[in-house]
Design an enzyme around this catalytic site. Structure first.
Site, PDB file in Angstrom:
ATOM      1  N   ASP A 260       0.660  -1.256   0.321  1.00  0.00           N
ATOM      2  CA  ASP A 260      -0.143  -0.177   0.627  1.00  0.00           C
ATOM      3  C   ASP A 260       0.517   1.528   0.128  1.00  0.00           C
ATOM      4  O   ASP A 260       1.673   1.388   0.756  1.00  0.00           O
ATOM      5  CB  ASP A 260      -1.293   0.084   0.909  1.00  0.00           C
ATOM      6  CG  ASP A 260      -1.893  -0.660   1.184  1.00  0.00           C
ATOM      7  OD1 ASP A 260      -1.992  -2.000   0.108  1.00  0.00           O
ATOM      8  OD2 ASP A 260      -3.000  -0.663   1.762  1.00  0.00           O
TER       9      ASP A 260
ATOM     10  N   HIS B 248      -6.195   2.532  -5.176  1.00  0.00           N
ATOM     11  CA  HIS B 248      -6.292   2.497  -3.110  1.00  0.00           C
ATOM     12  C   HIS B 248      -7.063   3.812  -3.027  1.00  0.00           C
ATOM     13  O   HIS B 248      -7.277   4.433  -1.748  1.00  0.00           O
ATOM     14  CB  HIS B 248      -4.979   2.557  -2.882  1.00  0.00           C
ATOM     15  CG  HIS B 248      -4.846   2.756  -0.726  1.00  0.00           C
ATOM     16  ND1 HIS B 248      -6.494   1.771  -0.345  1.00  0.00           N
ATOM     17  CD2 HIS B 248      -4.223   2.931  -0.305  1.00  0.00           C
ATOM     18  CE1 HIS B 248      -5.916   1.247   0.526  1.00  0.00           C
ATOM     19  NE2 HIS B 248      -4.797   2.240   0.788  1.00  0.00           N
TER      20      HIS B 248
ATOM     21  N   HIS C 109      -8.336   7.986   0.084  1.00  0.00           N
ATOM     22  CA  HIS C 109      -8.251   7.470   1.243  1.00  0.00           C
ATOM     23  C   HIS C 109      -9.414   7.774   1.903  1.00  0.00           C
ATOM     24  O   HIS C 109      -9.131   7.366   2.895  1.00  0.00           O
ATOM     25  CB  HIS C 109      -6.859   8.093   1.734  1.00  0.00           C
ATOM     26  CG  HIS C 109      -6.574   6.591   2.421  1.00  0.00           C
ATOM     27  ND1 HIS C 109      -7.063   6.076   4.142  1.00  0.00           N
ATOM     28  CD2 HIS C 109      -5.817   4.895   1.963  1.00  0.00           C
ATOM     29  CE1 HIS C 109      -6.378   4.921   4.028  1.00  0.00           C
ATOM     30  NE2 HIS C 109      -5.333   4.406   3.031  1.00  0.00           N
TER      31      HIS C 109
ATOM     32  N   HIS D 228       2.829  -2.333   3.953  1.00  0.00           N
ATOM     33  CA  HIS D 228       2.937  -0.896   3.188  1.00  0.00           C
ATOM     34  C   HIS D 228       4.796  -0.098   3.241  1.00  0.00           C
ATOM     35  O   HIS D 228       5.396  -0.260   3.940  1.00  0.00           O
ATOM     36  CB  HIS D 228       2.795  -0.065   4.558  1.00  0.00           C
ATOM     37  CG  HIS D 228       1.122  -0.385   4.834  1.00  0.00           C
ATOM     38  ND1 HIS D 228       0.828  -0.956   5.275  1.00  0.00           N
ATOM     39  CD2 HIS D 228       0.093   0.568   4.226  1.00  0.00           C
ATOM     40  CE1 HIS D 228      -1.024  -1.112   6.028  1.00  0.00           C
ATOM     41  NE2 HIS D 228      -0.829  -0.168   5.082  1.00  0.00           N
TER      42      HIS D 228
END
Length: 261
Positions: free
Chosen positions: A76, A127, A131, A225
């Site tokens: 991510d 993504h 967000h 991440h």
């Protein structure tokens, strides 16, 4: 008699109004993705989380083929913290494909890294632009959030295809799954993860290494991440030692079997 008929008519109208509202509320009910972690090579499970059938119905990915020693590495990318370049260097050296789920901020801030990801054969996933919690916005907003990311990645790289979505913070609903599905997205969750997203709480590469390796299992979808220094420093050894155990790293685009346990 007239009063009885009138009451019946009013009751029927109320039912017609209430049922759609209840249905909409059910479709928008938020779920926070969670799972029973793998230990000693055993398969993880989402059977107790209350949303397994919903993910299955909408074709979401949580786990690959549990009969094959395959791993799917995903990252991510909400913002850049200086480690993605090193991660890409390792992936290139080890010849490992990965998927990077990017936000609007990341795409705008790091176009060169986005170009490099595509050039080196990695998957770019969505993504969302800002967000947000996709369960608390309208269907039109979900569409706009996803379309902005896709259009900007296309503008930067020339690639037009974007098939995978990771919902921000792993929060989803039947509506968000349905809306994104109609846009051509497969929602991708994970079966290996640990708390690695806080750059102020890094505990060293061994901590990252042990957390990932202790959860490995056939068909694992690994979530990491890129803001984590620990991940960047542990990645090379994770890849080498997973291969020593007989695992192969595959692209998300090769993941076709979805198991639910």
């Amino acid at each position: 008699m007239k009063q009885v008929r009138l009451f019946g008519l009013v009751f029927a109208i109320i039912c017609l109004l209430i049922v759609p509202l209840d249905a909409k509320a059910h479709e928008a009910k938020p779920y926070h993705f969670g799972f029973k972690k793998s230990k000693n090579g055993q398969l993880p499970s989402i059977a107790q989380e209350g949303f397994m059938e919903i993910l299955k119905e909408h074709g979401a990915i949580f786990l690959g083929d549990s009969h094959k020693k395959e791993l799917f590495l995903t990252f991510d990318n909400g913002y850049e913290n200086g480690y993605t370049g090193k991660i890409l260097d390792i992936l290139k050296e080890k010849k490992v494909p990965a998927a990077f789920f990017v936000t609007g901020h990341y795409v705008k801030d790091q176009p060169e890294l986005i170009k490099r990801m595509v050039k080196e054969g990695h998957v770019i996933g969505n993504h969302s632009w800002n967000h947000p919690d996709l369960t608390r916005v309208s269907a039109d907003t979900i569409k706009n959030e996803l379309t902005q990311v896709k259009d900007e990645v296309t503008r930067i790289t020339g690639t037009k295809d974007m098939h995978f979505l990771r919902p921000p913070r792993g929060i989803f609903s039947e509506q968000s799954l349905a809306v994104s599905g109609k846009l051509g997205y497969t929602n991708v969750f994970w079966s290996v993860a640990y708390k690695d997203w806080d750059p102020k709480r890094q505990k060293g590469w061994k901590y990252a290494y042990e957390n990932v390796m202790s959860q490995l299992h056939p068909g694992a979808v690994i979530l990491l991440h890129t803001v984590s220094k620990d991940n960047a420093e542990a990645l090379s050894k994770i890849i080498d030692d997973a291969r020593k155990q007989g695992y192969q790293f595959k692209s998300l685009e090769q993941l076709k079997v979805k198991n639910y346990r």
